[in-house]
Scaffold this motif. Structure first.
Motif, mmCIF file in Angstrom:
data_model
loop_
_atom_site.group_PDB
_atom_site.id
_atom_site.type_symbol
_atom_site.label_atom_id
_atom_site.label_comp_id
_atom_site.label_asym_id
_atom_site.label_seq_id
_atom_site.Cartn_x
_atom_site.Cartn_y
_atom_site.Cartn_z
ATOM 1 N N THR A 5 0.801 -1.241 0.000
ATOM 2 C CA THR A 5 0.000 0.000 0.000
ATOM 3 C C THR A 5 0.830 1.285 0.000
ATOM 4 O OG1 THR A 5 -0.178 -0.166 2.399
ATOM 5 C CG2 THR A 5 -2.012 -1.045 1.135
ATOM 6 N N HIS A 26 0.570 1.689 11.323
ATOM 7 C CA HIS A 26 0.776 3.126 11.563
ATOM 8 C C HIS A 26 2.271 3.457 11.558
ATOM 9 C CE1 HIS A 26 -0.437 7.105 13.086
ATOM 10 N NE2 HIS A 26 0.708 7.058 13.751
ATOM 11 N N VAL A 82 -1.096 3.331 7.304
ATOM 12 C CA VAL A 82 -2.339 4.000 7.712
ATOM 13 C C VAL A 82 -1.974 5.160 8.627
ATOM 14 C CG1 VAL A 82 -3.746 1.864 7.652
ATOM 15 C CG2 VAL A 82 -2.694 2.570 9.808
ATOM 16 N N ASN A 83 -2.946 6.054 8.802
ATOM 17 C CA ASN A 83 -2.739 7.141 9.751
ATOM 18 C C ASN A 83 -3.853 7.063 10.785
ATOM 19 O OD1 ASN A 83 -2.402 9.437 11.168
ATOM 20 N ND2 ASN A 83 -2.656 10.848 9.436
ATOM 21 N N LEU A 84 -3.485 6.608 11.970
ATOM 22 C CA LEU A 84 -4.526 6.414 12.992
ATOM 23 C C LEU A 84 -4.699 7.639 13.882
ATOM 24 C CD1 LEU A 84 -3.768 2.714 14.109
ATOM 25 C CD2 LEU A 84 -5.359 3.513 12.365
ATOM 26 N N SER A 94 -13.452 9.180 11.700
ATOM 27 C CA SER A 94 -13.694 8.088 10.754
ATOM 28 C C SER A 94 -15.172 7.906 10.459
ATOM 29 C CB SER A 94 -13.114 6.781 11.296
ATOM 30 O OG SER A 94 -13.886 6.337 12.374
ATOM 31 N N ALA A 102 -9.950 8.147 7.098
ATOM 32 C CA ALA A 102 -9.793 7.374 8.337
ATOM 33 C C ALA A 102 -10.612 6.084 8.262
ATOM 34 C CB ALA A 102 -10.227 8.211 9.533
ATOM 35 N N ARG A 140 -11.283 4.407 5.527
ATOM 36 C CA ARG A 140 -10.573 3.471 4.627
ATOM 37 C C ARG A 140 -9.386 2.838 5.354
ATOM 38 N NH1 ARG A 140 -11.828 7.398 0.814
ATOM 39 N NH2 ARG A 140 -9.789 8.379 1.035
ATOM 40 N N ASP A 141 -8.709 3.627 6.189
ATOM 41 C CA ASP A 141 -7.585 3.073 6.956
ATOM 42 C C ASP A 141 -8.068 1.984 7.904
ATOM 43 O OD1 ASP A 141 -5.769 4.594 5.670
ATOM 44 O OD2 ASP A 141 -5.334 5.971 7.328
#
Ligand SMILES: Nc1ncnc2c1ncn2[C@@H]1O[C@H](COP(=O)(O)OP(=O)(O)O)[C@@H](O)[C@H]1O
Ligand SMILES: C[C@@](O)(CCOP(=O)(O)OP(=O)(O)O)CC(=O)O
Length: 509
Positions: A104, A201, A206-208, A214, A220, A222-223
């Protein structure tokens, strides 16, 4: 850099067994019990020739098990070199997460950062809240009372005790490792999800940090969906079977009404057995995951209480196997029972949703009637409704109870027909007694049922009285409560938080 992520344990309050088959739904509450995963680099500096390395290192530390495992990570294949598996859930979580990051993260800068992080090696520390583990035996062995206060006096992230070997299969002649004594909150799902979250992360997949925003379709959202797909796949491969997946879904998204994903989604990951990670992950992330997770949690002024009756453990896979066997051998009757269960499950859900709506629209009458009911047995609830709204609220409470009694009845029937203790007699007595206590809305066996745990949904402040009554009848009330939050990025190692909380409480005193 250090990343700390956490994920909650679960309680399936309705939908056990049915949730294994689409489109049946399960009502699952996530809890205040969480697993934490801490990811940091193994080495800060890289030598000049590190770019040519084919392998990096992964260290997994489990302080509560006094265990440390080290692995070689193939940078090309994203696989760990395993001589003997120490913790299959974490090992699969690492392989799937590293492969997912490679698939990804496609921009040049991100890729360079990812390569560097992998070359630095990964040090993963895993911590599970005490609520996941059973302390009943030790409490009894020390002659202490079965109270929540005793549980509260345990140090956070205690060492974990194992079940005795006799209880765990040596009697059957098999040689097997001692098993952790659990409370049934889904430790493997919460642990796998926390590790996948922290790694994705950390590696930039991903960005949490903006989870609060979200919603499905948002970045968010989609993550979270990517995190769910990876955690679910890793969990199924490590477990060697595909369950309904409600435990991983609750660990990711929190309390919800869950409908399972189509098991075919994992067929290619299953075939490769997780060996060709990049192909498996590329396939998994492009599949259309069809699980549904609708917003659902307990209405206001209702709380979840769990208890450990301590009469022994049950094996979910063998109970599921027996129920499936019964479905085959008596299709007519089993279909009939499932239809009735499905209707009762929906009725319960609708009443709880209705109560949440009534609370939102008519807070004052809602609050006052729930507080009054919390001090009374259900047979007296209608007497305290003094307005039309309150009558509606009480009616809804009573219909929810009836639906739940219907669920229990058919679950018992199913257990008897399939020859498994879904709600065994000892639990029935305890649950009936609990449902007749003041302020108790529901009491049941969570998930697959069995002897291990009971839950209750209680109005207002009646939980303390129920907990006291449980203690006097030999049931250990647990500290865990509903917490609708799913996976989360944490500011720090939870052990430092516990230390600073302890320090501040000392200062206050
Ligand atoms: N605190 C912990 N740290 C590391 N590993 C843990 C910890 N607690 C449990 N585990 C591991 O997690 C796994 C739990 O799996 P399982 O017993 O199948 O859980 P469940 O039925 O709760 O999902 C086991 O492999 C166990 O060794
Ligand atoms: C039977 C089930 O529908 C529910 C089992 O719920 P539990 O909460 O009992 O689960 P375990 O933690 O795996 O023991 C099986 C499933 O949905 O996978």
């Amino acid at each position: 850099m250090e990343v700390v992520a956490s994920a909650p344990g679960k309680v399936l309050v309705a939908g056990g067994y049915l949730v294994l088959e689409r489109p049946n739904a399960g009502l699952v509450l996530s809890t205040s019990a969480r697993f934490y995963a801490i990811v940091r680099p193994l080495r800060d500096e890289l030598s000049h020739d590190s770019w040519a390395w084919a392998w990096s290192d992964v260290k997994v530390t489990s302080p509560q098990l006094s265990r440390e495992a080290t692995y070689k990570l193939s940078l090309k294949k994203s696989t760990l070199q395993l001589t003997e598996s120490a913790n299959p859930f974490v090992e699969q979580a690492v392989q799937f997460s590293v492969a997912a990051a490679k698939v990804t993260v496609t921009d040049k800068e991100g890729k360079e950062a990812l390569d560097k992080l992998l070359l630095q090696g990964l040090h993963i520390t895993i911590l599970g809240c005490n609520d996941f583990y059973s302390y009943r035996n030790q409490i009894e062995a020390r002659g202490l009372p079965l109270t929540p206060e005793v549980l509260l006096s345990l140090p956070p992230f205690c060492s974990i005790t194992f079940n005795s070997e006799v209880a765990n299969g040596t009697m059957t002649g098999e040689k097997c490792k001692p098993e952790v004594a659990k409370t049934g909150l889904g430790s493997s799902a919460a642990m796998t999800t926390s590790v996948v979250a922290a790694l994705l992360h950390y590696l930039g997949a991903v960005n949490l940090s903006c989870l609060g925003q979200s919603s499905s379709g948002s970045a968010a959202g989609r993550d979270l969906d990517l995190l769910h797909a990876i955690a679910q796949s890793a969990h199924c491969i490590a477990q060697g079977k595909i369950g309904s997946g409600f435990d991983v879904s609750a660990a990711v998204y929190g309390s919800q009404r869950y409908t399972r994903f189509s098991p075919e989604i994992l067929s290619s990951a299953q075939v490769t057995g997780g060996h060709c990670m990049s192909d498996a992950v590329a396939d998994i992330v492009t599949r259309s995951w069809d699980h549904e997770k609708d917003k659902f949690s307990l209405p206001p002024l209702m709380s979840l209480l769990l208890g450990e009756p301590g009469t022994g453990g049950s094996s979910t896979p063998s109970m599921v196997g027996s129920v499936k066997q019964w479905q085959k051998s008596d299709p007519q009757k089993s279909k009939d029972t499932w239809t009735k269960l499905g209707i009762a499950n929906s009725m319960l859900e609708n009443q709880l949703r209705n109560l949440s709506k009534l609370a939102e629209d008519h807070w004052e009458p809602y609050e006052s009637v729930l507080r009054s009911c919390s001090r009374l047995m259900c047979s007296k609830w209608t007497e305290v409704a003094t307005s039309q709204h309150q009558e509606l609220i009480v009616r809804s409470l009573l219909v929810a109870r009836d639906a739940f009694l219907e669920i229990r009845l058919h679950m018992r029937e199913m257990g008897i027909a399939a020859g498994v203790p879904i709600e065994p007699e000892s639990q029935t007595q305890l649950l009936d007694a609990t449902m007749n206590m003041e302020g108790v809305l529901l009491a049941g066996v969570p998930g697959a049922g069995g002897f291990d745990a009971v839950f209750s949904v209680i109005l207002g402040d009646a939980s303390d009285a129920v907990a006291k009554a449980w203690t006097s009848s030999g049931v250990l009330p647990l500290l865990v409560r509903e917490d609708p939050h799913g996976v989360s990025l944490e500011a720090c190692d939870p052990r430092t938080r516990e230390v600073s909380a302890a320090v501040s409480s000392i200062q206050i005193n």
